[in-house]
Design a protein around this motif. Structure first.
Motif, PDB file in Angstrom:
ATOM      1  N   PRO A   1      46.681  38.360  40.614  1.00 34.42           N
ATOM      2  CA  PRO A   1      46.702  38.677  39.170  1.00 34.42           C
ATOM      3  C   PRO A   1      45.439  39.440  38.763  1.00 34.42           C
ATOM      4  N   VAL A   2      45.598  40.379  37.832  1.00 28.92           N
ATOM      5  CA  VAL A   2      44.538  41.320  37.489  1.00 28.92           C
ATOM      6  C   VAL A   2      43.755  40.837  36.260  1.00 28.92           C
ATOM      7  N   GLU A   3      42.456  41.016  36.287  1.00 31.12           N
ATOM      8  CA  GLU A   3      41.615  40.635  35.150  1.00 31.12           C
ATOM      9  C   GLU A   3      41.592  41.749  34.107  1.00 31.12           C
ATOM     10  N   ILE A   4      41.719  41.371  32.845  1.00 41.05           N
ATOM     11  CA  ILE A   4      41.635  42.361  31.767  1.00 41.05           C
ATOM     12  C   ILE A   4      40.580  41.909  30.761  1.00 41.05           C
TER      13      ILE A   4
ATOM     14  N   ASN B   1      48.831  30.670  35.345  1.00 38.60           N
ATOM     15  CA  ASN B   1      48.964  31.585  34.206  1.00 38.60           C
ATOM     16  C   ASN B   1      50.137  32.547  34.411  1.00 38.60           C
ATOM     17  N   GLU B   2      50.353  32.956  35.659  1.00 40.33           N
ATOM     18  CA  GLU B   2      51.486  33.835  35.942  1.00 40.33           C
ATOM     19  C   GLU B   2      52.797  33.123  35.622  1.00 40.33           C
TER      20      GLU B   2
ATOM     21  N   LEU C   1      57.367  40.094  37.581  1.00 38.03           N
ATOM     22  CA  LEU C   1      56.662  39.904  38.845  1.00 38.03           C
ATOM     23  C   LEU C   1      55.440  39.030  38.613  1.00 38.03           C
ATOM     24  N   ALA C   2      55.410  37.896  39.322  1.00 45.49           N
ATOM     25  CA  ALA C   2      54.177  37.100  39.335  1.00 45.49           C
ATOM     26  C   ALA C   2      53.341  37.656  40.473  1.00 45.49           C
ATOM     27  N   PHE C   3      52.175  38.194  40.127  1.00 47.00           N
ATOM     28  CA  PHE C   3      51.374  38.944  41.108  1.00 47.00           C
ATOM     29  C   PHE C   3      50.727  38.022  42.149  1.00 47.00           C
TER      30      PHE C   3
ATOM     31  N   VAL D   1      42.295  37.734  29.611  1.00 44.71           N
ATOM     32  CA  VAL D   1      43.333  37.578  30.631  1.00 44.71           C
ATOM     33  C   VAL D   1      42.735  37.520  32.048  1.00 44.71           C
ATOM     34  N   ASN D   2      42.880  36.371  32.681  1.00 43.59           N
ATOM     35  CA  ASN D   2      42.478  36.142  34.075  1.00 43.59           C
ATOM     36  C   ASN D   2      40.981  36.259  34.362  1.00 43.59           C
TER      37      ASN D   2
END
Ligand SMILES: Nc1ncnc2c1ncn2[C@@H]1O[C@H](COP(=O)(O)OP(=O)(O)OP(=O)(O)O)[C@@H](O)[C@H]1O
Ligand SMILES: [Mg+2]
Lengths: 484, 259
Positions: free
Chosen positions: B93-96, B160-161, B88-90, B148-149
């Motif tokens: 997208p979530v930051e980590i 990036n996704e 799944l490409a969000f 990440v993100n």
């Protein structure tokens, strides 16, 4: 703490979130009678054949301790401790006088091997000298002769009392006075063993020095005492690790560590603390009430504390630096993990006395389950500390909704030229983050481990290489079961 | 895998979120090699469908089911679905923080490879592969070395996704508004990346609001999601029609969603 890749494997192969070092060694022990009074203090001192001045120092401490009350200002809760219900001395019965490591009781060698600390002559860890302390006594020290060639003294505290009486007498209690606080004073009365290190002028210690503390006996408190002296221009990196069996009762560990750095000397002190934390419901576990303090006595001296605190039911410790020498530097890097019912109240004190003294504090508190994690830190700039600087960064990471992270800074500036900076953040591992990771194929546990390791990177980097990997594994294990 | 088994088979799928009926009987069959576009008004349930497929918590399936490569998808844990080849490409997208993109993706890829009984990639092989895909998507290596993100622009997140998708080589990729927020050049690059992923044994579901993407990635089928149902399915032309006429014909309003 564990040092070899063998341990890493041991940890990996074990299943479930249980404490991996919880076994008990069955060995003949020598105990002092249960309870605490002047006779016990005399008993301990006599066992170690101590000089009169040291016995007097112990008795003075004991009498002082009787007048003191337990500190209750920390953000931790526990039932009253009955100090008369404990043994203050427990030692494996020596078979005979030891001439070499090969004469150490095989049962003890097996115990340390199981913990990942091989002590036998053929098997010692390359590049790391180890002093193994079992309950109240040091049972073995590796690489002693090799270090002696450089003039480095690395031995058990008891041995140092016999062989280095002047050094011990000069420095014992010079950083943590016998009257310092309830637990330090208790330790001063009944301390059993620990490590002693002296690095001569201009010598750079060629290997990591390490002490491995193991509590084994039941109902026994561990009161070790460590003294490290780095003479002018010397350098040493020292590491301590600790484990204990799983028991339903709480066991007290009240250590004192004193560091002295003279002109241009550097001491790097790392701790990987993995005492038994108690079970999921908060039953049992070690009370880790420890006083650690370093004096940067000389100009340009430096003391750096790094601690990875994953174990213990309760942790109460504030490794500190007294920055006396001009241009001296104090550092404190900490990762503290509390999971299930663990509680930690930990931080540091940086006391700036000399000119242009500098300190850095970086702490990472991780709470999961019902864990409570408090950073408590003091930065004190005295009037003479012209040009002093401090930078403090406290980060808290929460996993789940039932845990807590707290930051309690005390800042006191009495010199207008000082520069003090404090930053604090609190973040939470969100469901969104976990889902994102899992959508890429990672398990929730791996995702948490990755996020936690990222969060702690700044501190883990400060550990000696050999131990960084080990510390990461420990973090993973401590947080196992923190997500449903 | 038998050729005849569809890659994805959604049957009469009903889903509740916070007690509200969001999906009300979705039927959708996607075969290997196909590209499907799913369009529909805001709030119609497109992301909900994507999340349910990926196994996000908080969605209650009240009726119906989903089979993926012949297996019960809904019985699998989210990470199992991913390892089985669902990507799944969000939409968001979530930051980590603290986790470098390289490290993240290397761990993810090796999990997927382990599951597929392929040897894990070492750092060098991983980097070689990553560089190849970065070139394809015109991504600067520095971006992937960052956390990440974290601090990525909207367009960088979307790119990036697609980069992650290219690395993980899924069987079924669901792209949730991956074209939103991209400038014209970025849109072409991303479309190019998606096209390079087209293959006889892979399927792609594009959730989008804009016919423009479909100029570059030509879909085999277009569906309109409204009211929590597939209101209409058709070929490429349906998208053009929607662009002209809007969703008025499907009677979408907030009131009808809440009902
Ligand atoms: N966690 C939630 N709690 C309450 N309502 C929710 C939740 N998640 C989704 N919804 C509702 O479900 C409906 C469908 O949302 P969804 O995100 O699937 O729409 P969408 O078709 O992807 O819209 P868009 O085109 O704007 O992205 C919306 O009305 C939304 O508010
Ligand atoms: Mg959406």
């Amino acid at each position: 703490m564990a040092v070899s890749s063998d341990t890493v494997k041991t940890i990996e192969s074990a299943t479930g979130g249980d404490y991996k070092y919880g076994f008990v060694t069955d060995i003949d022990m020598d105990f002092a009678p249960r309870g605490l009074n002047e006779d016990i203090v005399r008993f301990i001192s006599a066992k170690k054949d101590e000089p009169d001045w040291l016995l007097e120092w112990r008795l003075k401490s004991y009498r002082r301790w009787l007048t003191m009350t337990e500190p209750r200002w920390a953000r931790v809760r526990y039932a009253t401790i009955d100090y008369q219900d404990s043994y203050y001395y427990a030692a494996p019965k020596p078979k005979e006088l030891l001439n070499s490591l090969d004469e150490v009781d095989p049962e003890l060698l097996r115990t340390y091997e199981k913990l990942g600390i091989p002590l036998g002559e053929q098997k010692v860890l390359a590049g790391v000298a180890v002093d193994a302390v079992f309950d109240s006594v040091s049972v073995a020290t590796t690489y002693k002769e090799k270090l002696a060639e450089e003039g480095i003294i690395f031995c058990s505290f008891s041995e140092a009392v016999q062989t280095q009486p002047e050094l011990v007498r000069k420095y014992l209690g010079s950083v943590v006075p016998y009257s310092d606080n309830f637990y330090a004073t208790l330790n001063s009365a009944v301390f059993s063993d620990g490590s002693f290190v002296y690095i001569p002028k201009g010598v750079r210690c060629p290997m990591e020095l390490s002490t491995y503390f193991r509590i084994n006996a039941e109902n026994t408190g561990q009161f070790e005492r460590t003294l490290i002296i780095a003479d002018a221009g010397s350098y040493v990196s020292y590491l301590e690790g600790c484990t204990a069996p799983m028991r339903d009762e709480n066991q007290l560990h009240a250590a004192v560590v004193e560091l002295v750095a003279l002109d241009d000397a550097q001491i790097k002190y790392s701790t990987v603390q993995n005492w038994y934390p108690g079970d999921k419901d908060g039953k049992g576990g070690i009370f880790n009430f420890v006083t650690k303090r370093g004096a940067c006595r000389g100009v340009n001296s430096k003391i750096s504390w790094t601690q990875i605190e994953t174990g213990s039911a309760i942790t109460w410790k504030y490794p500190s630096c007294i920055l006396q020498g001009d241009n001296s530097v104090g550092e404190f890097y900490s990762v503290a993990v509390t999971n299930n019912h663990q509680q930690a109240d930990t931080g540091t004190k940086m006391i700036h006395i000399g000119k242009n003294t500098r300190s850095t504090i970086i702490t990472k508190g991780i709470s999961a389950g019902k864990g409570q994690n408090t950073y408590r830190g003091q930065v004190k700039i005295l009037p003479g500390a012209t040009g002093a600087r401090n930078y403090t960064q406290c980060d808290a990471l929460l996993i789940g909704d039932e845990c807590g992270g707290h930051t309690i800074p005390y800042i006191e500036v009495r010199n207008p030229t000082a520069h003090v900076e404090h930053e604090a953040t609190t973040s939470k591992i969100s469901d969104d983050q976990l889902f994102y990771c899992m959508q890429r194929g990672l398990s929730a546990e791996d995702a948490i481990s990755m996020i936690v390791n990222g969060f702690c990177k700044q501190v883990l980097m400060e550990l000696p290489m050999e131990f960084a990997v080990e510390a990461q594994k420990l973090l993973d294990i401590s947080l196992e079961g923190s997500v449903g | 895998m038998a050729k005849k088994t569809p890659l994805l088979e959604v049957t009469d799928l009903h889903v509740k979120v916070e007690g509200k009926n969001i999906l009300r009987g979705i039927d959708l069959t996607v075969k290997a090699g196909e590209v499907h576009a799913v369009m529909g008004p805001n709030g119609s349930g497109k992301s909900t469908l994507a999340h349910v497929l990926a196994g996000r918590e908080g969605y209650e399936v009240t009726k119906g089911g989903v089979r993926f490569q012949g297996n019960d998808l809904l019985a699998m844990a989210p990470e199992e679905r991913a390892r089985e080849g669902l990507f799944l490409a969000f939409q968001y997208p979530v930051e980590i923080p603290g986790v470098s993109g390289m490290n993240f993706l290397k761990s993810a890829l090796n999990e997927v490879r382990k599951h597929r009984r392929l040897p894990e990639l070492d750092a060098m092989d991983f980097l070689t592969l990553a560089r190849e895909k970065m070139r394809l998507l015109e991504i600067d290596e520095k971006l992937i070395q960052r956390a990440v993100n974290v601090g990525f622009s909207g367009g960088e997140k979307k790119r990036n996704e697609v980069f992650q998708m290219a690395m993980l080589e899924p069987r079924l990729a669901v792209l949730d508004e991956t074209d939103s927020g991209l400038d014209i050049d970025a849109l072409k690059i991303v479309a190019n990346g998606v096209n390079s992923m087209r293959s006889p044994d892979r399927a792609i579901i594009l959730i989008t609001h804009y016919q423009r993407l479909l100029d570059y990635v030509v879909p085999d089928k277009v569906h309109v999601l409204a009211h929590g149902r597939i209101a209409k399915s058709g070929g490429r032309k349906l998208a053009l029609e929607l662009e002209k006429k809007g969703y008025g014909a499907f009677g979408q309003s907030d009131a009808s969603v809440a009902a």
